[in-house]
Design a protein around this motif. Structure first.
Motif: not given
Lengths: 234, 234, 234
Positions: A58, A88-89, A91, A143, A158-159, A161-162, C165, C170
Motif C-alpha cells: 500500500l 489483499l485490500e 481494489k 493505491f 484471497q479472504y 486478511a481479516s 476485507l 481503504l
C-alpha cells in the motif's frame, strides 16, 4: 541431465497440468501442494517458467523499502513469469496493457497476480497470459506501489486478511522464491520449488502413467475403487 | 399420472429454467426458493435429476463417520446427479477428471459441488456437466474425505462460515435430501423437494404462461406495472 | 460546446475505456477514481450513459420509503442506464428477463447492479448489456423491494458489510447521483460525476495521447521507465 537452474528457463514440468504437479508436491509432503488459491485465467495461455517476484505494498505503507533498479517491469528477465504479491485490500489493479507490452519486450512469458489486473482486452490482443484474482478500472497509483523485486513473496488466500473464512490456518500461505517454477493453466496456479523440480517431474510422470491406467479402466466401467486399488494400490 | 418417485429419474421439471422453479417454490412458501447460492456452471450442460448426496468432511475431522459401501462415485446411481457438500474452508477440489469418467460410467447426469472442482478441461472434453463454487489444482487428499452418502446435506452460502456477509440469518441454508430434484443451469442451482414436484410443475406452468403474456405486453411497450397488473393481478 | 446536461444522453466519454476514465478521475483527485468495484459483465455490450438510479432495500426494512410513481423499470428514461444499489446480503436477483424487456421498451441502454441478476440467457438474447456482482435463481420478492428512484445511491464494495476485507476504510464507497455518467466495459464500471464530464474528457484525451506514445516506445523495447519519463515526465 538437467542443465544449471541458474541459466535454464524451460523445464519438463511444462508437460504436466497444474493438477498433476500439485499431486506430486502433495506426495512430497508439501502441505499446500504448491497451490496459490483464488487466481483465475484472465487472458488465455498456459505458463511454465521460473518466477521473477514482485512485492507491491500500500502506498500508505511508508516503512516498506523503496524499489531500486528501475521500473519493476524493466527488471523482468527473458523466459521468466512475473509473480506479483499485492495487498489483499486493494481494489485497484497492479497490471495493465503497458505492463504486458513491457513484459513482452523483455521476453517475459506471463504474469500471475495475487491482486487485480486491468485492460483485459489489451492483454488478450497482445496474446500475453494473465492470471489474477479479479479486475479493476483503477491503475496502481495512488493505491499501491512496487517495493521489492527478486525476493521471496508469501501469498495469502484471497479472504484471509481479516479473520474471515480461510483464517483458521487450514490453508497455509504459499511462499514463492525467485526462480521457483510457476505453472499456470485454467485449473489455477502452482509453485514448484526449484530444488524439487526433478523429484516433481519424476513423480508427475509416474502419477500420469497410473492415472492413465485408472482412466482407461474407469471408462471401461471397472469402478473407481477397483481401478484405484489395482493401479494405485489403495 | 406421475410414476413412482422411487423408480423415476426424469421429470417434467426439466421443461423449466432454474428461475421458474425457484419462483414456484417461493409461491409454495419455501423460504429460500430452493436456491443453492454461489455455484456456477464450470462445464456446460443443464441438469434435471434426482440427487445422490455426498458429504465431505475435513480429514482432520476424525469424529465424522467413515464412508462405507465403496468409493462414493461407484455408489452413484444411473440417472442421478451427484450433489456434494464440502467444507467451506477447503481450498482443494473434491472432484476431478477421473470422477467425471466414473460418474459417466455409472450413468450419472452431472455433479453439483458446494466446493471446488479441478481438471476443468477434462470435464468439458467428456461433456459432463459440472457446477461448483470455484476451481483448484489440489485433489481431495489429504484435505478432505467422503464421510457419508445418501443422507440429507445442508448447504451453506459460500461466505457464511465465520460471521461474515451471509451470517445474519438472512439467507437460510438449503437441505438437499436424497432423491430431491436438482435443476442446474447458467443461472444457478435449485433443489425441488420430492414431495413438492407435482405442485412445482403445476405452478411453474402457470407462471410461465403468465410470464409469456407479460413479456409480450412489455415488449409491446405497455409497461411493466400495467402488464403485471393485467396478467399477475398485482 | 457540450449541449445542456439536462437533455443530453450521449457524451464524448464513450470514446474512452473505463480505465482511461478512472485515470482521469484520479488526476482530478477523486479518491476512488469513480470505480464501482466487484461488478462484472454478464451480458455483453459496453455502456456510456447518464444514470437512472434505483435503491433496493430488504423487504424486512419497513422504515425505508415506499416506491412511488409506478414500477421502477417504467420510470427509466430513454438513453439512460439503470443503476441499482441492492443490499449486500441478498442472495436473490433484482433484475431478470422481463426487466430487460421493459428497459429496452423504455429506451434504456443497460443495467449496472450492485447485486445479482437472473435469466442470463434472456439478457444475452435480447442484446441488453447487464453488469452485476453475481447471479441467482431467485427473483426479487420476497427478499428485496425497490424503495426510491432518482436519488443518490452510495455503493459499497462487495465484502464490506461485516467488518471483513474492505472494511479498513481503504476503498471508499462510490456515490452515484442521478445523471452522473456511467461507463461500463469488461474491466468494470466507472461513475463520472456530471460536473466533471468536460474535465475528464480533456484529461482522458491527453492521457490517451501519452499512453499511445508510451505503448509505441515500450513495444520498441525502450523500457517502461524511460518511456514514462520521456512522455509522462516521471
Amino acid at each position: 541431465m538437467l542443465s544449471s537452474p541458474l541459466s535454464r528457463t524451460t523445464s519438463a514440468l511444462s508437460q504436466f497440468s497444474s493438477c498433476e504437479l500439485s499431486d506430486a508436491l502433495i506426495k512430497l509432503s508439501v502441505p499446500h501442494g504448491g497451490h496459490i488459491p483464488d487466481i483465475h485465467s484472465v487472458s488465455p495461455g498456459n505458463v511454465c517458467s521460473p518466477a521473477y517476484t514482485v512485492k507491491m505494498v500500500l502506498t500508505s505503507d511508508t516503512e516498506a523499502p523503496k524499489l531500486t533498479g528501475g521500473h519493476f517491469v524493466d527488471q523482468a528477465k527473458e523466459g521468466y513469469v512475473v509473480v506479483i504479491d499485492a495487498p489483499l485490500e486493494a481494489k485497484s489493479a497492479v497490471w495493465g496493457g503497458l505492463m504486458s507490452a513491457g513484459a513482452i519486450a523483455r521476453g517475459a512469458t506471463g504474469v500471475v497476480i495475487s491482486g487485480n489486473c486491468r485492460d483485459i482486452g489489451e492483454h488478450r490482443d497482445l496474446g500475453f497470459p494473465v492470471y489474477s484474482r479479479s479486475h479493476s478500472t483503477l491503475g496502481q497509483s495512488p493505491f499501491t506501489r512496487p517495493s521489492e523485486v527478486n525476493i521471496p513473496v508469501t501469498i495469502q488466500p484471497q479472504y484471509s486478511a481479516s479473520g474471515s473464512l480461510d483464517s483458521a490456518g487450514l490453508f497455509p500461505a504459499v511462499t514463492v522464491n525467485p526462480r521457483d517454477w510457476i505453472v499456470a493453466d485454467q485449473d489455477g496456479v502452482v509453485c514448484v520449488p526449484q530444488e524439487l523440480e526433478e523429484q516433481v517431474i519424476e513423480l508427475a510422470q509416474k502419477g500420469r502413467a497410473v492415472d492413465e491406467l485408472c482412466m482407461r479402466d474407469i471408462k471401461a466401467g471397472k469402478g473407481v475403487q477397483a481401478s484405484f486399488k489395482l493401479h494405485r494400490g489403495k
